[in-house]
Design a protein around this motif. Structure first.
Motif, PDB file in Angstrom:
ATOM      1  N   VAL A 100       8.688 -17.094   2.859  1.00  5.54           N
ATOM      2  CA  VAL A 100       9.690 -16.477   3.734  1.00  5.54           C
ATOM      3  C   VAL A 100       9.780 -17.244   5.054  1.00  5.54           C
ATOM      4  CG1 VAL A 100      10.251 -14.401   5.071  1.00  5.54           C
ATOM      5  CG2 VAL A 100       9.524 -14.196   2.685  1.00  5.54           C
ATOM      6  N   GLY A 101       8.630 -17.629   5.604  1.00  6.31           N
ATOM      7  CA  GLY A 101       8.628 -18.434   6.827  1.00  6.31           C
ATOM      8  C   GLY A 101       9.351 -19.753   6.640  1.00  6.31           C
ATOM      9  N   GLY A 102       9.153 -20.379   5.481  1.00  8.41           N
ATOM     10  CA  GLY A 102       9.854 -21.628   5.185  1.00  8.41           C
ATOM     11  C   GLY A 102      11.359 -21.429   5.082  1.00  8.41           C
ATOM     12  N   ALA A 103      11.776 -20.306   4.495  1.00  6.99           N
ATOM     13  CA  ALA A 103      13.212 -20.015   4.404  1.00  6.99           C
ATOM     14  C   ALA A 103      13.806 -19.838   5.795  1.00  6.99           C
ATOM     15  CB  ALA A 103      13.439 -18.760   3.562  1.00  6.99           C
ATOM     16  N   ILE A 104      13.105 -19.115   6.648  1.00  4.08           N
ATOM     17  CA  ILE A 104      13.584 -18.910   8.017  1.00  4.08           C
ATOM     18  C   ILE A 104      13.655 -20.245   8.748  1.00  4.08           C
ATOM     19  CG2 ILE A 104      13.004 -17.895  10.255  1.00  4.08           C
ATOM     20  CD1 ILE A 104      11.857 -15.497   8.621  1.00  4.08           C
ATOM     21  N   ASP A 105      12.618 -21.061   8.619  1.00  2.00           N
ATOM     22  CA  ASP A 105      12.616 -22.377   9.264  1.00  2.00           C
ATOM     23  C   ASP A 105      13.788 -23.237   8.785  1.00  2.00           C
ATOM     24  OD1 ASP A 105      10.315 -21.635  10.588  1.00  2.00           O
ATOM     25  OD2 ASP A 105       8.975 -22.864   9.359  1.00  2.00           O
ATOM     26  N   GLY A 106      14.076 -23.161   7.483  1.00  2.00           N
ATOM     27  CA  GLY A 106      15.186 -23.934   6.939  1.00  2.00           C
ATOM     28  C   GLY A 106      16.531 -23.499   7.489  1.00  2.00           C
ATOM     29  N   VAL A 107      16.734 -22.193   7.587  1.00  2.58           N
ATOM     30  CA  VAL A 107      17.989 -21.661   8.125  1.00  2.58           C
ATOM     31  C   VAL A 107      18.150 -22.071   9.593  1.00  2.58           C
ATOM     32  CG1 VAL A 107      19.137 -19.505   8.822  1.00  2.58           C
ATOM     33  CG2 VAL A 107      18.235 -19.751   6.504  1.00  2.58           C
ATOM     34  N   ILE A 108      17.086 -21.916  10.375  1.00  2.00           N
ATOM     35  CA  ILE A 108      17.153 -22.261  11.797  1.00  2.00           C
ATOM     36  C   ILE A 108      17.351 -23.760  11.973  1.00  2.00           C
ATOM     37  CG2 ILE A 108      15.866 -22.313  13.973  1.00  2.00           C
ATOM     38  CD1 ILE A 108      17.009 -19.542  13.180  1.00  2.00           C
ATOM     39  N   GLU A 168      17.434 -11.674   4.565  1.00  2.00           N
ATOM     40  CA  GLU A 168      16.832 -10.340   4.530  1.00  2.00           C
ATOM     41  C   GLU A 168      17.083  -9.666   3.188  1.00  2.00           C
ATOM     42  OE1 GLU A 168      17.020  -6.022   6.787  1.00  2.00           O
ATOM     43  OE2 GLU A 168      18.009  -7.743   7.709  1.00  2.00           O
ATOM     44  N   THR A 169      18.324  -9.703   2.710  1.00  2.00           N
ATOM     45  CA  THR A 169      18.664  -9.074   1.429  1.00  2.00           C
ATOM     46  C   THR A 169      17.906  -9.729   0.287  1.00  2.00           C
ATOM     47  OG1 THR A 169      20.855  -8.453   2.225  1.00  2.00           O
ATOM     48  CG2 THR A 169      20.563  -8.565  -0.165  1.00  2.00           C
ATOM     49  N   PHE A 170      17.897 -11.054   0.260  1.00  2.00           N
ATOM     50  CA  PHE A 170      17.191 -11.785  -0.794  1.00  2.00           C
ATOM     51  C   PHE A 170      15.711 -11.408  -0.819  1.00  2.00           C
ATOM     52  CE2 PHE A 170      14.587 -15.341  -2.137  1.00  2.00           C
ATOM     53  CZ  PHE A 170      15.105 -15.604  -3.395  1.00  2.00           C
ATOM     54  N   THR A 171      15.095 -11.404   0.356  1.00  2.00           N
ATOM     55  CA  THR A 171      13.665 -11.125   0.444  1.00  2.00           C
ATOM     56  C   THR A 171      13.347  -9.700  -0.004  1.00  2.00           C
ATOM     57  OG1 THR A 171      13.435 -12.724   2.246  1.00  2.00           O
ATOM     58  CG2 THR A 171      11.673 -11.124   1.992  1.00  2.00           C
ATOM     59  N   LEU A 172      14.108  -8.735   0.498  1.00  2.00           N
ATOM     60  CA  LEU A 172      13.850  -7.348   0.118  1.00  2.00           C
ATOM     61  C   LEU A 172      14.063  -7.127  -1.375  1.00  2.00           C
ATOM     62  CD1 LEU A 172      15.338  -5.449   3.174  1.00  2.00           C
ATOM     63  CD2 LEU A 172      12.917  -5.766   2.586  1.00  2.00           C
ATOM     64  N   ASN A 173      15.098  -7.733  -1.952  1.00  2.00           N
ATOM     65  CA  ASN A 173      15.327  -7.582  -3.392  1.00  2.00           C
ATOM     66  C   ASN A 173      14.210  -8.228  -4.197  1.00  2.00           C
ATOM     67  OD1 ASN A 173      17.698  -6.120  -3.156  1.00  2.00           O
ATOM     68  ND2 ASN A 173      18.992  -7.931  -3.208  1.00  2.00           N
ATOM     69  N   ALA A 174      13.695  -9.351  -3.713  1.00  2.00           N
ATOM     70  CA  ALA A 174      12.623 -10.053  -4.437  1.00  2.00           C
ATOM     71  C   ALA A 174      11.305  -9.275  -4.389  1.00  2.00           C
ATOM     72  CB  ALA A 174      12.435 -11.443  -3.855  1.00  2.00           C
ATOM     73  N   LEU A 175      11.074  -8.500  -3.349  1.00  2.00           N
ATOM     74  CA  LEU A 175       9.787  -7.831  -3.150  1.00  2.00           C
ATOM     75  C   LEU A 175       9.774  -6.373  -3.570  1.00  2.00           C
ATOM     76  CD1 LEU A 175       8.898  -9.241   0.373  1.00  2.00           C
ATOM     77  CD2 LEU A 175       8.372 -10.203  -1.872  1.00  2.00           C
ATOM     78  N   GLU A 176      10.942  -5.817  -3.797  1.00  2.00           N
ATOM     79  CA  GLU A 176      11.063  -4.384  -4.048  1.00  2.00           C
ATOM     80  C   GLU A 176      10.262  -3.943  -5.265  1.00  2.00           C
ATOM     81  OE1 GLU A 176      14.780  -1.468  -3.619  1.00  2.00           O
ATOM     82  OE2 GLU A 176      15.025  -3.029  -5.101  1.00  2.00           O
ATOM     83  N   ARG A 206       0.829  -1.216   0.000  1.00  2.00           N
ATOM     84  CA  ARG A 206       0.000   0.000   0.000  1.00  2.00           C
ATOM     85  C   ARG A 206       0.858   1.259   0.000  1.00  2.00           C
ATOM     86  NH1 ARG A 206      -2.985  -3.355   3.300  1.00  2.00           N
ATOM     87  NH2 ARG A 206      -2.138  -2.500   5.226  1.00  2.00           N
ATOM     88  N   ALA A 207       2.023   1.193   0.654  1.00  2.00           N
ATOM     89  CA  ALA A 207       2.923   2.345   0.711  1.00  2.00           C
ATOM     90  C   ALA A 207       3.744   2.510  -0.564  1.00  2.00           C
ATOM     91  CB  ALA A 207       3.860   2.212   1.912  1.00  2.00           C
ATOM     92  N   GLY A 208       3.667   1.512  -1.457  1.00  2.00           N
ATOM     93  CA  GLY A 208       4.418   1.575  -2.706  1.00  2.00           C
ATOM     94  C   GLY A 208       5.844   1.079  -2.593  1.00  2.00           C
ATOM     95  N   SER A 209       6.220   0.491  -1.450  1.00  2.00           N
ATOM     96  CA  SER A 209       7.576  -0.017  -1.263  1.00  2.00           C
ATOM     97  C   SER A 209       7.778  -1.380  -1.909  1.00  2.00           C
ATOM     98  CB  SER A 209       7.889  -0.129   0.234  1.00  2.00           C
ATOM     99  OG  SER A 209       7.818   1.135   0.839  1.00  2.00           O
ATOM    100  N   PHE A 210       6.707  -2.152  -2.019  1.00  2.00           N
ATOM    101  CA  PHE A 210       6.791  -3.509  -2.567  1.00  2.00           C
ATOM    102  C   PHE A 210       5.930  -3.619  -3.821  1.00  2.00           C
ATOM    103  CE2 PHE A 210       7.288  -4.977   2.087  1.00  2.00           C
ATOM    104  CZ  PHE A 210       8.658  -4.781   2.046  1.00  2.00           C
ATOM    105  N   ARG A 211       6.358  -4.492  -4.710  1.00  2.00           N
ATOM    106  CA  ARG A 211       5.604  -4.777  -5.926  1.00  2.00           C
ATOM    107  C   ARG A 211       4.336  -5.554  -5.556  1.00  2.00           C
ATOM    108  NH1 ARG A 211       6.100 -10.050  -7.072  1.00  2.00           N
ATOM    109  NH2 ARG A 211       7.858 -11.187  -6.190  1.00  2.00           N
ATOM    110  N   ASP A 212       3.495  -5.794  -6.530  1.00  2.00           N
ATOM    111  CA  ASP A 212       2.281  -6.564  -6.315  1.00  2.00           C
ATOM    112  C   ASP A 212       2.627  -8.062  -6.277  1.00  2.00           C
ATOM    113  OD1 ASP A 212      -0.522  -6.903  -6.023  1.00  2.00           O
ATOM    114  OD2 ASP A 212      -0.654  -7.446  -8.146  1.00  2.00           O
ATOM    115  N   PHE A 213       2.148  -8.769  -5.275  1.00  2.00           N
ATOM    116  CA  PHE A 213       2.317 -10.216  -5.144  1.00  2.00           C
ATOM    117  C   PHE A 213       1.286 -10.731  -4.158  1.00  2.00           C
ATOM    118  CE2 PHE A 213       5.309  -8.057  -2.322  1.00  2.00           C
ATOM    119  CZ  PHE A 213       4.973  -8.570  -1.081  1.00  2.00           C
TER     120      PHE A 213
END
Length: 106
Positions: free
Chosen positions: A68-76, A95-103, A52-59
């Motif tokens: 993202v939760g699955g990625a965190i679970d895998g890392v932990i 964090e970097t991967f997620t932000l780049n994917a959603l930007e 809504r703020a325009g920071s992320f693309r539509d998905f």
């Protein structure tokens, strides 16, 4: 979330035990069976706010939150099995991967 789990390793052990479906600790609950409180929803709400703020693309916020939760679970999970795993680097990379994917596109 990764940083919290790093700092509270005992909590992670308790969470892991909650995922077990038996007292012997040998069988995991059915996939998704542990997510009775819809933990993905809090992240989905934050992602929708970013859209809504325009920071992320539509998905689809539910799908991305689950991923993202699955990625965190895998890392932990890997860190629990391999305590020498560089969790700081993993946290930064997720964090970097997620932000780049959603930007949103400029």
């Amino acid at each position: 979330m990764i940083g919290y789990q790093r700092e509270h390793r005992r909590h992670v052990r308790v969470i892991t035990e909650m995922l077990l479906d038996d007292h012997g600790g040998t069988r995991l609950k059915n996939p998704g069976g542990h997510d009775t409180a819809n933990r993905w929803q809090a992240l989905a709400d934050l992602l929708a706010e970013g859209q809504r703020a325009g920071s992320f693309r539509d998905f689809d916020v539910q799908i991305v939150s689950l991923a993202v939760g699955g990625a965190i679970d895998g890392v932990i999970g890997h860190w629990l099995a391999h305590p020498d795993f560089d969790l700081d680097a993993a946290e930064a990379e997720v964090e970097t991967f997620t932000l780049n994917a959603l930007e949103a596109a400029p």
